[in-house]
Motif scaffolding. Sequence first.
Motif, PDB file in Angstrom:
ATOM      1  N   UNK A 160      43.743 -35.986 -68.808  1.00  0.00           N
ATOM      2  CA  UNK A 160      44.244 -34.471 -68.800  1.00  0.00           C
ATOM      3  C   UNK A 160      44.382 -34.933 -67.267  1.00  0.00           C
ATOM      4  N   UNK A 161      44.716 -33.803 -66.470  1.00  0.00           N
ATOM      5  CA  UNK A 161      44.094 -33.179 -64.875  1.00  0.00           C
ATOM      6  C   UNK A 161      42.972 -32.423 -65.158  1.00  0.00           C
ATOM      7  N   UNK A 162      42.272 -32.020 -64.527  1.00  0.00           N
ATOM      8  CA  UNK A 162      41.517 -30.439 -64.394  1.00  0.00           C
ATOM      9  C   UNK A 162      42.470 -29.072 -64.804  1.00  0.00           C
ATOM     10  N   UNK A 163      43.090 -29.052 -63.678  1.00  0.00           N
ATOM     11  CA  UNK A 163      44.617 -27.854 -64.173  1.00  0.00           C
ATOM     12  C   UNK A 163      45.072 -28.178 -64.932  1.00  0.00           C
ATOM     13  N   UNK A 164      45.941 -29.294 -66.193  1.00  0.00           N
ATOM     14  CA  UNK A 164      46.077 -28.806 -67.390  1.00  0.00           C
ATOM     15  C   UNK A 164      45.377 -28.381 -67.925  1.00  0.00           C
ATOM     16  N   UNK A 173      51.383 -32.578 -77.182  1.00  0.00           N
ATOM     17  CA  UNK A 173      52.799 -32.084 -77.049  1.00  0.00           C
ATOM     18  C   UNK A 173      54.187 -31.521 -76.466  1.00  0.00           C
ATOM     19  N   UNK A 174      54.981 -31.394 -76.309  1.00  0.00           N
ATOM     20  CA  UNK A 174      56.007 -31.745 -76.276  1.00  0.00           C
ATOM     21  C   UNK A 174      56.225 -31.092 -74.643  1.00  0.00           C
ATOM     22  N   UNK A 175      55.201 -29.929 -74.696  1.00  0.00           N
ATOM     23  CA  UNK A 175      55.870 -29.298 -72.598  1.00  0.00           C
ATOM     24  C   UNK A 175      54.145 -29.858 -72.174  1.00  0.00           C
ATOM     25  N   UNK A 176      53.606 -31.338 -72.414  1.00  0.00           N
ATOM     26  CA  UNK A 176      53.009 -32.030 -71.648  1.00  0.00           C
ATOM     27  C   UNK A 176      54.035 -32.241 -70.737  1.00  0.00           C
ATOM     28  N   UNK A 177      53.970 -32.312 -69.348  1.00  0.00           N
ATOM     29  CA  UNK A 177      54.400 -32.985 -68.191  1.00  0.00           C
ATOM     30  C   UNK A 177      54.091 -33.936 -67.356  1.00  0.00           C
ATOM     31  N   UNK A 178      54.547 -35.171 -67.050  1.00  0.00           N
ATOM     32  CA  UNK A 178      53.856 -36.341 -66.545  1.00  0.00           C
ATOM     33  C   UNK A 178      52.990 -35.681 -65.573  1.00  0.00           C
ATOM     34  N   UNK A 182      46.617 -37.622 -65.321  1.00  0.00           N
ATOM     35  CA  UNK A 182      46.403 -38.664 -64.178  1.00  0.00           C
ATOM     36  C   UNK A 182      46.740 -40.045 -64.281  1.00  0.00           C
ATOM     37  N   UNK A 183      47.713 -40.765 -63.119  1.00  0.00           N
ATOM     38  CA  UNK A 183      48.160 -42.013 -63.331  1.00  0.00           C
ATOM     39  C   UNK A 183      47.560 -42.629 -63.629  1.00  0.00           C
TER      40      UNK A 183
END
Length: 236
Positions: A160-164, A173-178, A182-183
Amino acid sequence: MTEPAAVVQGEPVPKNRVDAFLETVPERPLRGAGLHSSAAPPRGATSHDGESVNHRHYAALSAPARAERQRRRWATQVVVADELARRAVAERGLPPVAEASPTQLLAVAENDVADLGSIVAAALTHSPAARTLLTELEAEQHIPEEAVQDYYDRNRDRFLTPDALRRGVDPFGRRAAPADFLPYEQAREGIARDLRRAAGRRAFFAWFDQARADVVYAAGHEHPGDPTHPDHEHRH
């Protein structure tokens, strides 16, 4: 030369090497000394005389004497690991390494004890040869791209990114976006390094178990987890 604590490939390991190492170790060397699965006694290991310890003699020992006995047996394993590693380094044609310091105070990180078991953790701290061998074994490990990708896919919470993280995003969860992760291209090198390190450690454990299988120990210097002894300590 003093009496051997062990015999490695036909060569004696003097008891004074164990004594010198013990001088660098606190009376309670490491929590769980010798009790991790990676420190399990090698299959077929025997004492110098091939006999188990006299249980009545053990029962007569005071608690401090029993603790010191286990401490010495633990220390013997660390010294044997150094001896075996120095031989392995030479057999592999690697550059000569410094001898283990007989005076430097042993300081092992608790995390290493938990991950490696106290015998291996102490050996890697004490023995330059053991560290050299581990580095060589790590370098030999090939980590397939599929394994790296699989680790990334199965451990999304770690990327997960720091912002996430600040927003409390559920990585599964379903709301997690690409964009919340982190790529893969950025995570790939770190994952491969960690997997190679873990594989190198497994290779080191396998080498150690095999290398010490034929070591013969003097009475009072056997592996602390040897189940033929009344005070064996081997917990997972």
